[in-house]
Design a protein around this motif. Structure first.
Motif, PDB file in Angstrom:
ATOM      1  N   UNK A  35       0.510  -1.531   0.131  1.00 21.37           N
ATOM      2  CA  UNK A  35      -0.441   0.079  -0.310  1.00 21.37           C
ATOM      3  C   UNK A  35       0.709   1.770  -0.069  1.00 21.37           C
ATOM      4  N   UNK A  36       1.613   0.922   0.916  1.00 22.35           N
ATOM      5  CA  UNK A  36       3.488   1.996   0.609  1.00 22.35           C
ATOM      6  C   UNK A  36       3.685   2.499  -0.988  1.00 22.35           C
ATOM      7  N   UNK A  37       3.617   1.372  -2.123  1.00 22.73           N
ATOM      8  CA  UNK A  37       4.153   1.589  -3.148  1.00 22.73           C
ATOM      9  C   UNK A  37       3.055   2.420  -4.072  1.00 22.73           C
ATOM     10  N   UNK A  38       3.445   3.801  -5.350  1.00 24.18           N
ATOM     11  CA  UNK A  38       3.036   3.464  -6.543  1.00 24.18           C
ATOM     12  C   UNK A  38       2.881   2.341  -7.169  1.00 24.18           C
ATOM     13  N   UNK A  39       1.983   2.501  -7.885  1.00 22.86           N
ATOM     14  CA  UNK A  39       1.845   1.785  -8.808  1.00 22.86           C
ATOM     15  C   UNK A  39       2.942   1.470  -9.585  1.00 22.86           C
ATOM     16  N   UNK A  40       3.467   2.682 -10.118  1.00 24.45           N
ATOM     17  CA  UNK A  40       5.100   2.493 -10.612  1.00 24.45           C
ATOM     18  C   UNK A  40       5.816   1.847 -10.319  1.00 24.45           C
ATOM     19  N   UNK A  41       6.136   1.697  -8.842  1.00 29.70           N
ATOM     20  CA  UNK A  41       7.455   1.215  -8.846  1.00 29.70           C
ATOM     21  C   UNK A  41       6.759  -0.445  -7.642  1.00 29.70           C
ATOM     22  N   UNK A  42       5.409  -0.554  -7.789  1.00 30.60           N
ATOM     23  CA  UNK A  42       4.977  -1.670  -7.371  1.00 30.60           C
ATOM     24  C   UNK A  42       5.623  -2.804  -8.969  1.00 30.60           C
ATOM     25  N   UNK A  43       5.899  -2.402  -9.942  1.00 26.39           N
ATOM     26  CA  UNK A  43       5.676  -2.541 -11.338  1.00 26.39           C
ATOM     27  C   UNK A  43       7.739  -3.174 -11.384  1.00 26.39           C
ATOM     28  N   UNK A  44       8.115  -1.651 -10.629  1.00 25.67           N
ATOM     29  CA  UNK A  44       9.303  -2.081 -11.114  1.00 25.67           C
ATOM     30  C   UNK A  44      10.183  -2.369 -10.637  1.00 25.67           C
ATOM     31  N   UNK A  45       9.627  -3.369  -9.036  1.00 26.50           N
ATOM     32  CA  UNK A  45      10.355  -3.547  -7.798  1.00 26.50           C
ATOM     33  C   UNK A  45      10.693  -5.148  -8.788  1.00 26.50           C
ATOM     34  N   UNK A  46      10.684  -5.900  -8.510  1.00 25.63           N
ATOM     35  CA  UNK A  46      11.046  -6.738  -9.316  1.00 25.63           C
ATOM     36  C   UNK A  46      11.749  -6.663 -11.091  1.00 25.63           C
ATOM     37  N   UNK A  47      11.524  -5.817 -11.499  1.00 29.57           N
ATOM     38  CA  UNK A  47      12.864  -4.971 -13.170  1.00 29.57           C
ATOM     39  C   UNK A  47      13.913  -5.103 -11.975  1.00 29.57           C
ATOM     40  N   UNK A  48      13.499  -4.360 -11.540  1.00 32.70           N
ATOM     41  CA  UNK A  48      15.436  -3.678 -10.840  1.00 32.70           C
ATOM     42  C   UNK A  48      16.063  -5.285 -10.141  1.00 32.70           C
TER      43      UNK A  48
END
Length: 336
Positions: free
Chosen positions: A106-119
């Motif tokens: 809940x503390x992550x924006x949608x972009x970061x939710x998707x980007x986290x596994x990418x990174x």
């Protein structure tokens, strides 16, 4: 079948106590199952049958007790869950969870939710490459770019489901495990998400393991179905065979339980009665379904039925594996 996922005699046992005596709970017991590249396989069974444990084993969240798990020929079953988190094969298996709300931070924006596994899992250089990968994943699932700056509580259930799918496909997995991904959604939204998942599989060539208790949903999305009961696979067949000609009495009861208006007034469906056998120290010679099975005989207490060919690619573990006569409305339902 081309290389994909291959499970061979996979087991997961847990030590438990019965008073002063130690015992073993057989959560998954000798499961062998294959999923070819680009194939969608459904895994069905009642609560407590071992579906969730098998998902955790395949995704390497827990250690296996025995057997092998191979992905494209590589033995990943021997990799510990801790080591698998940073293993190169980690990106090849992704999970879309049952509740999109609980699975998003809940503390992550949608972009970061998707980007986290990418990174974490993809070797991309620079922020621009990550941004492009996130944007591409969002477009593939029909997620408007303006939603990438929002938090999960600002999204609808269908939008959250799309975020979960985008996050999973962003790292280009070879196998996607779908753990009842539409059960928390409204019926109208379920149909849209199922259509999206079917389209993504065809476009990306990714394999699916679709875990569900809803056979109607499995019928729409899967090419083959594996039926699980008390830690064992008891029937595997093409989806049309499961609906038109189920061989195991348990599968017959599952299929017959699907609501069908054409059977109203002429309902002679097989019923499952009694309680399941205990998965704690089960007798290896007794069929797991014995005691609830309408066909059970003394033979079922003396020899555990093996998963053997019944017809074509249809396999069933039953001493009395005969297809039933189609009930009223049954054939039409299965062919729709």
């Amino acid at each position: 079948m081309s290389l994909g996922l291959e499970l061979t005699e996979v087991e997961k046992h847990y030590p438990v106590s019965r008073g002063r005596h130690k015992a073993t709970l057989h959560a998954v017991d000798g499961v062998s199952l294959s999923i070819g590249k680009g194939e969608s396989v459904g895994l069905v069974g009642e609560s407590g049958c071992g579906k969730s444990t098998l998902v955790r084993l395949i995704s390497r969240l827990i250690d296996i007790t025995g057997g092998t798990i191979r992905l494209n020929g590589e033995d990943i079953g021997g990799i510990s869950p801790r080591a698998f988190g940073t293993h190169p094969a980690r990106s090849n298996i992704q999970v879309v969870f049952q509740d999109p709300t609980d699975s998003l931070n809940p503390n992550l924006r949608v972009f970061d939710s998707i980007a986290d596994p990418v990174r974490r899992l993809m070797k991309l250089e620079g922020r621009k490459a990550v941004e492009e990968r996130v944007a591409d994943s969002a477009r593939m699932v029909g997620l408007p770019q303006e939603l990438l700056t929002r938090y999960p509580h600002q999204l609808s259930g269908g939008q959250k489901a799309r975020v979960g799918i985008a996050r999973a496909i962003a790292v280009e997995p070879q196998l996607l495990i779908l753990d009842e991904p539409t059960s928390a959604l409204d019926v109208s939204v379920q149909a849209v998400i199922l259509h999206l998942l079917d389209d993504l599989r065809r476009r990306l060539g990714v394999s699916y393991l679709f875990v569900s208790h809803d056979l109607n949903v499995v019928r729409l999305l899967c090419e083959r179905v594996a039926v699980m009961y008390l830690g064992k696979i008891i029937e595997v067949a093409p989806v049309e065979d499961i609906f038109l000609s189920p061989r195991h009495p348990y599968t017959q009861a599952l299929v017959a339980a699907i609501p069908d208006p054409a059977r109203r007034g002429n309902d002679e469906r097989p019923a499952i009665t009694g309680e399941p056998r205990s998965p704690i120290d089960p007798d290896p010679a007794v069929c797991r379904f014995y005691g609830r099975c309408p066909k059970g005989t003394e033979l079922c207490t003396q020899k555990m039925p093996a998963l053997e060919p019944a017809h074509g690619s249809h396999r069933v573990a039953c001493h009395f594996a005969e297809p039933p006569a189609p009930a009223v409305g049954f054939t039409a339902m299965a062919q729709n």
